[in-house]
Scaffold this motif. Sequence first.
Motif, mmCIF file in Angstrom:
data_model
loop_
_atom_site.group_PDB
_atom_site.id
_atom_site.type_symbol
_atom_site.label_atom_id
_atom_site.label_comp_id
_atom_site.label_asym_id
_atom_site.label_seq_id
_atom_site.Cartn_x
_atom_site.Cartn_y
_atom_site.Cartn_z
ATOM 1 N N LEU A 129 28.547 42.200 34.569
ATOM 2 C CA LEU A 129 29.572 41.489 35.316
ATOM 3 C C LEU A 129 29.825 42.093 36.694
ATOM 4 O O LEU A 129 29.876 43.322 36.852
ATOM 5 N N PHE A 130 29.992 41.211 37.655
ATOM 6 C CA PHE A 130 30.357 41.537 39.041
ATOM 7 C C PHE A 130 29.314 42.371 39.768
ATOM 8 O O PHE A 130 29.529 42.805 40.891
ATOM 9 N N GLY A 131 28.157 42.656 39.114
ATOM 10 C CA GLY A 131 27.086 43.362 39.804
ATOM 11 C C GLY A 131 26.721 44.707 39.245
ATOM 12 O O GLY A 131 25.871 45.405 39.801
ATOM 13 N N GLN A 132 27.325 45.108 38.122
ATOM 14 C CA GLN A 132 27.063 46.414 37.524
ATOM 15 C C GLN A 132 26.610 46.247 36.070
ATOM 16 O O GLN A 132 27.184 45.462 35.319
ATOM 17 N N CYS A 133 25.585 47.000 35.686
ATOM 18 C CA CYS A 133 25.028 46.871 34.342
ATOM 19 C C CYS A 133 25.992 47.347 33.264
ATOM 20 O O CYS A 133 26.733 48.323 33.446
ATOM 21 N N ALA A 134 25.932 46.674 32.141
ATOM 22 C CA ALA A 134 26.575 47.172 30.927
ATOM 23 C C ALA A 134 25.856 48.439 30.465
ATOM 24 O O ALA A 134 24.810 48.819 31.003
ATOM 25 N N ASN A 135 26.408 49.097 29.475
ATOM 26 C CA ASN A 135 25.836 50.344 28.952
ATOM 27 C C ASN A 135 24.597 50.025 28.114
ATOM 28 O O ASN A 135 24.661 49.866 26.900
ATOM 29 N N MET A 136 23.449 49.939 28.805
ATOM 30 C CA MET A 136 22.232 49.503 28.124
ATOM 31 C C MET A 136 21.644 50.575 27.215
ATOM 32 O O MET A 136 20.927 50.243 26.265
ATOM 33 N N ASP A 137 21.901 51.851 27.473
ATOM 34 C CA ASP A 137 21.477 52.891 26.526
ATOM 35 C C ASP A 137 22.045 52.593 25.148
ATOM 36 O O ASP A 137 21.320 52.552 24.144
ATOM 37 N N TYR A 162 19.541 50.217 36.753
ATOM 38 C CA TYR A 162 20.230 50.905 35.656
ATOM 39 C C TYR A 162 19.574 52.261 35.460
ATOM 40 O O TYR A 162 18.348 52.356 35.347
ATOM 41 N N THR A 163 20.379 53.308 35.447
ATOM 42 C CA THR A 163 19.878 54.657 35.208
ATOM 43 C C THR A 163 20.165 55.043 33.768
ATOM 44 O O THR A 163 21.327 55.131 33.353
ATOM 45 N N PHE A 164 19.103 55.245 32.999
ATOM 46 C CA PHE A 164 19.260 55.648 31.603
ATOM 47 C C PHE A 164 19.759 57.087 31.516
ATOM 48 O O PHE A 164 19.705 57.848 32.491
ATOM 49 N N ASP A 165 20.216 57.449 30.342
ATOM 50 C CA ASP A 165 20.730 58.800 30.140
ATOM 51 C C ASP A 165 19.675 59.862 30.395
ATOM 52 O O ASP A 165 19.993 61.002 30.748
ATOM 53 N N ASP A 166 18.389 59.505 30.236
ATOM 54 C CA ASP A 166 17.326 60.475 30.476
ATOM 55 C C ASP A 166 16.832 60.476 31.926
ATOM 56 O O ASP A 166 15.854 61.146 32.260
ATOM 57 N N GLY A 167 17.506 59.700 32.791
ATOM 58 C CA GLY A 167 17.170 59.695 34.207
ATOM 59 C C GLY A 167 16.248 58.576 34.648
ATOM 60 O O GLY A 167 16.056 58.367 35.853
ATOM 61 N N ARG A 168 15.635 57.869 33.711
ATOM 62 C CA ARG A 168 14.771 56.738 34.086
ATOM 63 C C ARG A 168 15.599 55.626 34.735
ATOM 64 O O ARG A 168 16.760 55.440 34.387
ATOM 65 N N LYS A 169 14.960 54.905 35.655
ATOM 66 C CA LYS A 169 15.616 53.770 36.292
ATOM 67 C C LYS A 169 14.839 52.493 35.997
ATOM 68 O O LYS A 169 13.616 52.519 35.928
ATOM 69 N N GLN A 170 15.571 51.410 35.832
ATOM 70 C CA GLN A 170 14.945 50.122 35.579
ATOM 71 C C GLN A 170 15.839 49.030 36.148
ATOM 72 O O GLN A 170 17.071 49.161 36.170
ATOM 73 N N LYS A 171 15.231 47.961 36.637
ATOM 74 C CA LYS A 171 16.003 46.882 37.225
ATOM 75 C C LYS A 171 16.813 46.133 36.168
ATOM 76 O O LYS A 171 16.337 45.870 35.061
#
Length: 379
Positions: A129-137, A162-171
């Motif tokens: 919502l509004f441009g920010q990812c939900a907690n995808m982890d 989105y930056t995962f808890d392990d530092g990976r980034k994904q669109k």
Amino acid sequence: MVDLGGQYEGIKEQVNSAIATILETSAFINGPEVRSFQSELEEYLGVKHVIPCANGTDALQIAMMGLGLQPGDEVITADFTFAATVEVIALLQLTPVLVDVEPDSFNIDIAAVEKAITPKTKAIVPVHLFGQCANMDAIMELAEKHNLFVIEDNAQAIGADYTFDDGRKQKAGTIGHVGATSFFPSKNLGAYGDGGAIFTNDDELAHTLRGVVNHGMYERYHHDVVGVNSRLDSIQAAVLRAKLPKLDSYCGSRRAAARSYTEALKGQSHIITPKTVKCENQICDTCSCHVFHQYTLRITNGKRDALVKHLADNDIPCGVYYPIPLHKQKAYVDKRYNEADFPVTNQLIKEVISLPMHTELDDEQIAFITKTVLDFVNG
């Protein structure tokens, strides 16, 4: 709220030339512009398959059809969002399960999702919502644990990382099993009419989706799956091709405007400004975790509606997204819902207000808007 005319000036020559070519060639549907846009968006997102379609609502519906969800299957999604998300669930005779959201990000509450899972649950639809990812982890962990599909509603967050808890980034939109987006003109990547797309890294699912968007056909007049008529037209694809190389710049301009808003409004006891939740409660200047489709405040002194009027009296547009939660909408009322399960949503609908947010905002406009807000709040 948006300045599409100002944005057009920066891409006018390319857009006009591309549209003229389409008119001359009459390649209006599934023409070269659509195929080129599909390929370019796949590259930008780092996803294997982009399937363009007619609009964002169709994108969500087609994603669910492609996954083979059946009538009665339960699909969990957020209560605080636009109706399209739950609309398609109901249209397919699935069972919508609405849950509360988080007060800081406005995104779906993970604890509420987990509590709502039953043996009938088949999918989760997080809305960025509004441009920010939900907690995808957490969402992907729950999905794996319970063997659920994840369908990302990315209508407001295209371009976000989105930056995962392990530092990976994904669109955003490429993390779940399938993602859906809208190209409505006011979106960060908007057409000059309706448009949408579906994203997936699953080859088999992509094949199914490509049939669904075109009447279930892979070969003309051979209908292998139940489909719909939902195609992105060439003129919209041409506009989107002109904008796509500028998307990161557009989102950067929105973040800059958001930082200016926040700086001007900080320290106000009755104003809660938006935050990027993974960056120490500030707006990032080093990453694109929030693309600010909307800049949404919370007005906590009970005077939100009076502020809306005050802004209107000063010729300043604003938006209240969303004044009625989905669980209270006539079409989606259900005796399964308990008001005690929606404390955050029921509070947000009284407090949220979105200020103008677009790529053409300048310092003078922001200063006028924020001064008008502060004059009211401190008056």
